[in-house]
Design an enzyme around this catalytic site. Structure first.
Site, mmCIF file in Angstrom:
data_model
loop_
_atom_site.group_PDB
_atom_site.id
_atom_site.type_symbol
_atom_site.label_atom_id
_atom_site.label_comp_id
_atom_site.label_asym_id
_atom_site.label_seq_id
_atom_site.Cartn_x
_atom_site.Cartn_y
_atom_site.Cartn_z
ATOM 1 N N CYS A 63 0.838 -1.202 0.000
ATOM 2 C CA CYS A 63 0.000 0.000 0.000
ATOM 3 C C CYS A 63 0.873 1.251 0.000
ATOM 4 C CB CYS A 63 -0.927 -0.010 1.215
ATOM 5 S SG CYS A 63 -2.141 1.340 1.224
ATOM 6 N N CYS A 93 -6.567 -4.071 6.787
ATOM 7 C CA CYS A 93 -7.794 -3.281 6.717
ATOM 8 C C CYS A 93 -8.874 -3.919 5.861
ATOM 9 C CB CYS A 93 -7.474 -1.872 6.215
ATOM 10 S SG CYS A 93 -6.968 -1.789 4.481
#
Length: 395
Positions: free
Chosen positions: A105, A203
């Site tokens: 990410c 997440c």
């Protein structure tokens, strides 16, 4: 960095990014806040203290931006996030490797896609709430260093940054002595997120059940659990559910001859087989990866041995090592790292970040490992192309 720059502040909705944005304003920069929407189905992302990219987080970020007095936008990066992080996570596990989605990410979303868009829009830098520092040497070269507070240091997850990305990055919290000081500052500024818990875990896996989430994505298939000799000692419902170093959940039907617990040593996705063995077989004498980058200036002669420290997990201690760049079996360059004392439970797919003192020198995604008990006795390194997460050869 110079004063008066146009800065894009990535605001996750947490206390760190809010304080970082406020400090950037006070440093004299023209700041715009942006929150990244990473899912078009927010319910598939974690909420509350366990998430970092939900609607709730977006609202927290907006309140902080309003308090600071800066423009605020939400950018939809959901397609890029799915392709570069979620799909990559599935593919890596399916190939028997152990990926780090936070590294991907940072690499592909926050400091590739976001920075690219920011530069296209005329911004000079991207500001985040990471705990790390950037310094400039006498020749003007930028270097990435650990934060002042080692307990909160996040330089490991930033090890994927390239020289070009460092030139346009800003980390206002790097010199802050503690997270408590950041929270106190947030409270003084009137931020509602001053006491918001830190985000953690993955997440995009809502309930935290990684193996169950993967089973839903790639399916299940019964396979064998074998020891290093090849004898079947148990069965499983999908090799993707196992990682190197795992002990729990093996449900072995045959105990080891010495009665000691066994650990996952290798995952063979093509055969849907998991190899287990003693804890000492997890000790690793060498790691290597062809996907490596330098954070700032590279070593003057990377083909020669140089002293360094290597860190293989975000919260692991650095280990003294020797590294060099050399050709792999196909003639392509790879970063080879030999720890002074063996590393334990390292899996292909993990990221090895190389330090020299507090400086982040570079990183590689681990393609292969060599077990300490096999090193120097005719062990053959396992190539990345076979898709197996092996600890040495002949495991």
């Amino acid at each position: 960095m110079l004063e008066g720059m146009k800065v894009l502040a990535a605001m996750s909705g947490g206390v760190d990014s809010a304080v970082a944005a406020a400090r950037a304003v006070e440093a004299g920069h023209e700041v715009v806040g942006v929150h990244l929407a990473l899912s078009r189905m927010p319910g598939t992302l974690r909420t509350g203290s366990r998430g970092c990219c939900t609607i709730e987080d977006s609202m927290d970020a907006q309140r902080a931006a309003n308090k600071i007095g800066i423009p605020y936008y939400v950018w939809d990066f959901s397609e890029r996030f799915k392709a570069d992080v979620v799909d990559d996570f599935i593919a890596e596990y399916t190939a028997g490797r152990t990926p780090n989605p936070c590294m991907r990410c940072n690499e592909r979303i926050k400091f590739a896609a976001l920075l690219e868009k920011a530069l296209d829009l005329g911004f000079d830098a991207v500001c985040t709430g990471h705990y790390a520092s950037i310094t400039t040497d006498a020749a003007g070269n930028r270097e990435l260093h650990r934060a002042a507070a080692w307990a909160k240091d996040q330089s490991y997850v930033l090890g994927v940054l390239t020289t070009e990305q460092l030139a346009h990055s800003m980390f206002p919290l790097g010199a802050t002595p503690s997270k408590a000081e950041v929270r106190a500052e947030a409270a003084e500024r009137g931020f509602s997120v001053a006491t918001k818990p830190d985000s953690h875990d993955i997440c995009f896996i809502p309930d935290g059940n990684t193996s169950g989430w993967l089973a839903d994505k790639v399916g299940t298939a019964t396979g064998s659990i074998v020891d290093r000799s090849g004898a079947v000692v148990g069965s499983h419902e999908g090799a993707h559910a196992f990682t190197v170093g795992q002990r729990r959940g093996l449900k072995l039907g045959m105990p080891a001859a010495d009665g000691k617990p066994r650990f996952v040593l290798e995952v063979r996705p093509k055969e849907n087989t998991v190899v287990v063995g003693p804890k000492e077989a997890l000790d690793i004498a060498e790691i290597a990866g062809s996907r490596f980058t330098w954070a700032g200036l590279a070593p003057e002669h990377p083909e020669l041995d140089f002293d360094c420290q290597v860190q293989i997990r975000a919260h692991a201690d650095p280990v003294d090592a020797v590294a060099r760049v050399r050709p792999d079996s196909a003639g392509s360059p790879e970063l080879v790292i030999t720890p002074v004392t063996p590393l334990n439970g390292v899996a292909p797919g993990q990221t090895a970040v190389v330090y020299v003192g507090t400086r982040v020198l570079g990183q590689c995604t681990i393609d292969r490992t060599v077990a300490a008990d096999l090193a120097g006795v005719g062990a053959v390194d396992v190539p990345a192309s076979d898709g197996a997460a092996r600890v040495g050869a002949g495991a």
